[in-house]
Design a protein around this motif. Sequence first.
Motif, short mmCIF file in Angstrom:
data_model
loop_
_atom_site.label_atom_id
_atom_site.label_comp_id
_atom_site.label_asym_id
_atom_site.label_seq_id
_atom_site.Cartn_x
_atom_site.Cartn_y
_atom_site.Cartn_z
N UNK A 62 0.81 -1.23 0.00
CA UNK A 62 0.00 0.00 0.00
C UNK A 62 0.84 1.27 0.00
N UNK A 63 2.09 1.17 0.46
CA UNK A 63 2.99 2.33 0.46
C UNK A 63 4.37 1.88 0.01
N UNK A 64 4.96 2.63 -0.91
CA UNK A 64 6.33 2.40 -1.37
C UNK A 64 7.13 3.68 -1.17
N UNK A 65 8.43 3.57 -1.26
CA UNK A 65 9.30 4.74 -1.15
C UNK A 65 10.06 4.94 -2.44
N UNK A 112 7.37 8.98 0.17
CA UNK A 112 6.43 7.86 0.25
C UNK A 112 5.31 8.05 -0.76
N UNK A 113 4.93 6.97 -1.43
CA UNK A 113 3.87 7.01 -2.43
C UNK A 113 3.01 5.76 -2.30
N UNK A 114 1.82 5.83 -2.86
CA UNK A 114 0.97 4.66 -3.03
C UNK A 114 0.71 4.50 -4.52
N UNK A 115 1.05 3.34 -5.06
CA UNK A 115 0.85 3.07 -6.48
C UNK A 115 -0.34 2.13 -6.61
N UNK A 175 -13.52 -5.97 1.94
CA UNK A 175 -12.16 -6.22 2.41
C UNK A 175 -11.71 -7.63 2.02
N UNK A 176 -10.43 -7.74 1.67
CA UNK A 176 -9.84 -9.04 1.37
C UNK A 176 -8.87 -9.45 2.46
N UNK A 177 -8.18 -10.55 2.24
CA UNK A 177 -7.20 -11.03 3.21
C UNK A 177 -5.99 -10.10 3.29
N UNK A 178 -5.71 -9.41 2.19
CA UNK A 178 -4.61 -8.45 2.14
C UNK A 178 -5.13 -7.16 1.51
N UNK A 179 -4.44 -6.04 1.70
CA UNK A 179 -4.90 -4.80 1.05
C UNK A 179 -5.09 -4.95 -0.45
N UNK A 180 -4.18 -5.66 -1.11
CA UNK A 180 -4.25 -5.81 -2.55
C UNK A 180 -5.39 -6.67 -3.05
N UNK A 181 -6.03 -7.42 -2.14
CA UNK A 181 -7.15 -8.27 -2.55
C UNK A 181 -8.50 -7.61 -2.28
N UNK A 182 -8.50 -6.32 -1.95
CA UNK A 182 -9.75 -5.57 -1.80
C UNK A 182 -10.54 -5.64 -3.10
N UNK A 183 -11.83 -5.88 -3.02
CA UNK A 183 -12.68 -5.93 -4.19
C UNK A 183 -13.84 -4.94 -4.05
#
Length: 392
Positions: free
Chosen positions: A192-195, A205-208, A359-367
């Motif tokens: 959810x956050x990268x540098x 810090x960014x969110x892609x 919500x999913x099991x991980x942030x990236x699995x949000x639907x």
Amino acid sequence: MTEAIHTFDDNEQVSVRCVLMRGGTSKALFFQEADIPPPGPARDRFLKRAMGTPDVLQIDGMGGSRLVTSKIAIIKKSGRSDADVDYTFAQADVERDRIGYDANCGNISSAVAPFAVDEGLVAAIEPLTTVRIHNTNTGTLLVSKVQVKNGKARVLGDCAIAGVPGTGAEILMDYTDTLGAKTGKLLPTGQPVDTITLEDGHRIEVSIVDAATPCVFIAANSLGLTGSELPSEISADRALIETIGEIQSKAGARIGLYKHWKDMHLPGLPLAVMVAPPADYADTNRKTVKAADCDLRARLVFLGKCHDSMAGTGSMCAAAASRVPGTLVNTAVGERAGTDTLRIGHPLGVMTVKVVARAGDTPGSTRFDALGLQRTARRLMDGMVYVPREAD
């Protein structure tokens, strides 16, 4: 050129039928694909000449000297079983000799269904026609619902959108099928956050996030901004624009949009969106937008310029990001993320988008059960655009 193109003025110019349409807060020339050259250098030369690119005034073409008025839509009946029309979006640069096809425009997308109905590319069904749109830029499917009367798309209505005077007939745009539009993943890096480390050593810090189109979200205060700046101020700060461009280029290379970040200077993708929590601010028309009337302040930059309002695809990505735990957008929105809408405060006011997440099991699995927005669109003119024969 195809047979649909007509000669004029002793063969010194060619004329091609087109329609000038407003879609949301943007304007574009709409072409039926059969009327213009096939993809490649000949098409690009034709489109640049038609728009007057490159020239900051676009004085010798149909462009309006701003990125939001220098757009092109190319439409044809779709050969896909799950789509009614294929839609290719093209962005004519104003200052650079370039036509870009790497992204979609959400505002112009809203004019595709009215165009398709009025041109007879889809059957007009009253009172509401559903048009399934295959966007060739991203390979995603958009669903548009347009009001129809007497066989034509309606224009009059009570739907108001910030940045467009008056009201019009509501067009509903559904983007739920656009997660991972370019990369195949909602969170292309898995985080959810990268540098991003800049060449001067600063770490940002960014969110892609990739929904409708890839965006790199940046907290406004990390760039020394309040979040209330207007486009003229942002675009005039060339050092800031170069920094944002470096962030975009490095984020784009990180998610595989291009091989090396130095390959792209002031890119179109990923869109850069500076975000900040709600606060009172003065919009471009000097009207005060109250903090209570928005959930997020956002300023969007692409191709080295700040958007006059908010891109439709950028708003969809922002809405999706606002519901992904841990992103900078989610943090900026805070407890307001518990509703089924996101109100984005942009330079021309506030736009409201529909967003219902699971919500999913991980942030990236949000639907998402809902991801869409209301727009209006209108046919402004149709006729022939004339291009000197040298561009043939």
